[in-house]
Design a protein around this motif. Sequence first.
Motif, short mmCIF file in Angstrom:
data_model
loop_
_atom_site.label_atom_id
_atom_site.label_comp_id
_atom_site.label_asym_id
_atom_site.label_seq_id
_atom_site.Cartn_x
_atom_site.Cartn_y
_atom_site.Cartn_z
N GLU A 94 33.28 39.99 42.97
CA GLU A 94 31.84 39.85 42.73
C GLU A 94 31.54 39.78 41.22
OE1 GLU A 94 27.54 41.79 43.94
OE2 GLU A 94 29.36 42.95 44.34
N ALA A 95 32.24 40.58 40.43
CA ALA A 95 32.04 40.57 38.98
C ALA A 95 32.38 39.21 38.39
CB ALA A 95 32.88 41.67 38.32
N LEU A 96 33.36 38.54 38.97
CA LEU A 96 33.77 37.22 38.48
C LEU A 96 32.69 36.16 38.73
CD1 LEU A 96 37.55 37.17 39.44
CD2 LEU A 96 36.54 37.52 37.18
N LYS A 97 31.75 36.44 39.63
CA LYS A 97 30.65 35.51 39.91
C LYS A 97 29.51 35.64 38.89
CE LYS A 97 31.55 35.58 44.87
NZ LYS A 97 31.06 36.08 46.17
N LEU A 98 29.52 36.72 38.12
CA LEU A 98 28.45 36.94 37.14
C LEU A 98 28.55 35.92 36.01
CD1 LEU A 98 28.53 40.85 36.87
CD2 LEU A 98 26.97 39.44 38.22
N ASN A 99 27.39 35.52 35.49
CA ASN A 99 27.36 34.61 34.37
C ASN A 99 26.38 35.14 33.33
OD1 ASN A 99 27.66 32.44 32.69
ND2 ASN A 99 26.42 31.04 33.92
N TRP A 106 36.42 48.64 34.51
CA TRP A 106 36.94 50.00 34.28
C TRP A 106 36.95 50.72 35.62
CZ3 TRP A 106 37.01 52.47 29.10
CH2 TRP A 106 37.53 53.76 29.14
N MET A 107 38.13 51.16 36.05
CA MET A 107 38.27 51.90 37.31
C MET A 107 38.42 53.38 37.00
SD MET A 107 40.75 49.34 39.42
CE MET A 107 40.88 47.66 38.80
N GLN A 108 37.61 54.17 37.66
CA GLN A 108 37.51 55.61 37.40
C GLN A 108 38.80 56.36 37.71
OE1 GLN A 108 35.50 57.89 36.15
NE2 GLN A 108 33.90 56.51 35.53
N LEU A 109 38.81 57.64 37.36
CA LEU A 109 39.95 58.51 37.67
C LEU A 109 40.30 58.40 39.15
CD1 LEU A 109 39.11 61.77 35.72
CD2 LEU A 109 41.00 60.21 35.28
N GLY A 110 41.57 58.22 39.46
CA GLY A 110 42.02 58.12 40.84
C GLY A 110 41.88 56.73 41.43
N VAL A 111 41.30 55.81 40.68
CA VAL A 111 41.11 54.44 41.18
C VAL A 111 42.09 53.52 40.46
CG1 VAL A 111 39.49 52.54 41.53
CG2 VAL A 111 38.67 54.91 41.59
N ARG A 112 42.99 52.95 41.25
CA ARG A 112 43.96 52.01 40.71
C ARG A 112 44.21 50.93 41.75
NH1 ARG A 112 48.83 52.21 36.86
NH2 ARG A 112 49.75 50.19 37.35
N ASN A 113 44.08 49.68 41.32
CA ASN A 113 44.36 48.56 42.21
C ASN A 113 44.91 47.44 41.35
OD1 ASN A 113 43.99 46.07 43.74
ND2 ASN A 113 42.87 47.36 45.20
N ASP A 114 46.24 47.24 41.44
CA ASP A 114 46.91 46.26 40.59
C ASP A 114 46.49 44.82 40.91
OD1 ASP A 114 48.36 48.12 39.03
OD2 ASP A 114 49.82 48.36 40.62
N GLU A 115 46.17 44.55 42.17
CA GLU A 115 45.70 43.21 42.54
C GLU A 115 44.36 42.92 41.87
OE1 GLU A 115 44.25 40.63 46.45
OE2 GLU A 115 45.14 42.61 46.75
N ALA A 116 43.46 43.87 41.92
CA ALA A 116 42.15 43.71 41.27
C ALA A 116 42.31 43.54 39.77
CB ALA A 116 41.25 44.91 41.58
N ALA A 117 43.21 44.33 39.17
CA ALA A 117 43.46 44.23 37.72
C ALA A 117 43.99 42.85 37.36
CB ALA A 117 44.43 45.31 37.28
N ALA A 118 44.93 42.33 38.16
CA ALA A 118 45.51 41.02 37.89
C ALA A 118 44.45 39.92 37.96
CB ALA A 118 46.65 40.74 38.86
N LYS A 119 43.56 40.00 38.95
CA LYS A 119 42.49 39.00 39.08
C LYS A 119 41.58 39.03 37.86
CE LYS A 119 42.08 38.70 44.08
NZ LYS A 119 41.46 37.60 44.78
N ALA A 120 41.20 40.22 37.43
CA ALA A 120 40.31 40.36 36.27
C ALA A 120 41.00 39.85 35.01
CB ALA A 120 39.88 41.81 36.11
N GLU A 121 42.24 40.25 34.81
CA GLU A 121 42.96 39.85 33.60
C GLU A 121 43.21 38.34 33.57
OE1 GLU A 121 45.24 43.95 32.36
OE2 GLU A 121 46.20 42.67 33.87
N ALA A 122 43.44 37.75 34.73
CA ALA A 122 43.62 36.29 34.80
C ALA A 122 42.36 35.55 34.36
CB ALA A 122 44.02 35.87 36.22
N ALA A 123 41.22 36.21 34.51
CA ALA A 123 39.93 35.62 34.10
C ALA A 123 39.56 36.02 32.66
CB ALA A 123 38.84 36.06 35.06
N GLY A 124 40.49 36.69 31.96
CA GLY A 124 40.24 37.06 30.57
C GLY A 124 39.45 38.34 30.39
N ILE A 125 39.39 39.17 31.42
CA ILE A 125 38.63 40.42 31.37
C ILE A 125 39.59 41.58 31.12
CG2 ILE A 125 37.19 42.00 32.73
CD1 ILE A 125 36.15 39.52 34.25
N LYS A 126 39.23 42.47 30.21
CA LYS A 126 40.03 43.67 29.95
C LYS A 126 39.91 44.62 31.14
CE LYS A 126 39.53 43.59 24.96
NZ LYS A 126 39.01 44.28 23.77
N VAL A 127 40.97 45.38 31.38
CA VAL A 127 40.99 46.31 32.51
C VAL A 127 41.48 47.68 32.06
CG1 VAL A 127 42.04 46.79 34.76
CG2 VAL A 127 41.41 44.45 34.18
#
Length: 195
Positions: A94-99, A106-127
């Motif tokens: 959903e964040a990738l749809k924003l313009n 930023w994923m909070q304490l206890g929140v980790r999802n490598d697939e989500a991180a890879a998608k964001a980083e592929a779009a040039g977003i820091k994670v």
Amino acid sequence: MNHEGYPDAYIRGILNTVKSIAMVGISPKESRPSYFAFKYLLERGYNMIPVNPGQAGKQILGRKVHARLTDIPEPVDMVDVFRASRFAVPIVEEALKLNPRPQVIWMQLGVRNDEAAAKAEAAGIKVVMNRCPKIEYGRLSSEIGWMGVNSRTLTSKKAKLLGGGVQRMSLDRATFAGGTTQAAERAQKDAKGQE
């Protein structure tokens, strides 16, 4: 990016450059960590935007709650994910749809999802994963240690404040172990050189 650990400069750079933060999963309950983190960051000058479909249209700390990221009518610099790890991928999508797109997920304490991180980083977003921006802000600005939380002394007495009210430190100041500033370290080196 190695998500096992983040250099202080990376975290400080994010916290110094983002201005608006959409917190997905904020609770209206004052006892919840999301509420406390939201309030803390709001008091530090960030434009905090609450996102919670169950609270949409209501207000939390004077801020209108949105059902989803795509309902926010202004640019968002950072998306703070306060939901379980399994929800991170749809939130990133959903964040990738924003313009314009956010600069940071930023994923909070206890929140980790490598697939989500890879998608964001592929779009040039820091994670950032498994960290709390409130805690990182407090640590990097020396507020945590300065307020007595990291004093290594157990006491029920409140720390004495210089002056009145809440005092805030700056993120722009480089800190070392124990909260020593660069200026204090230079003074120590100068003093040793004069012995």
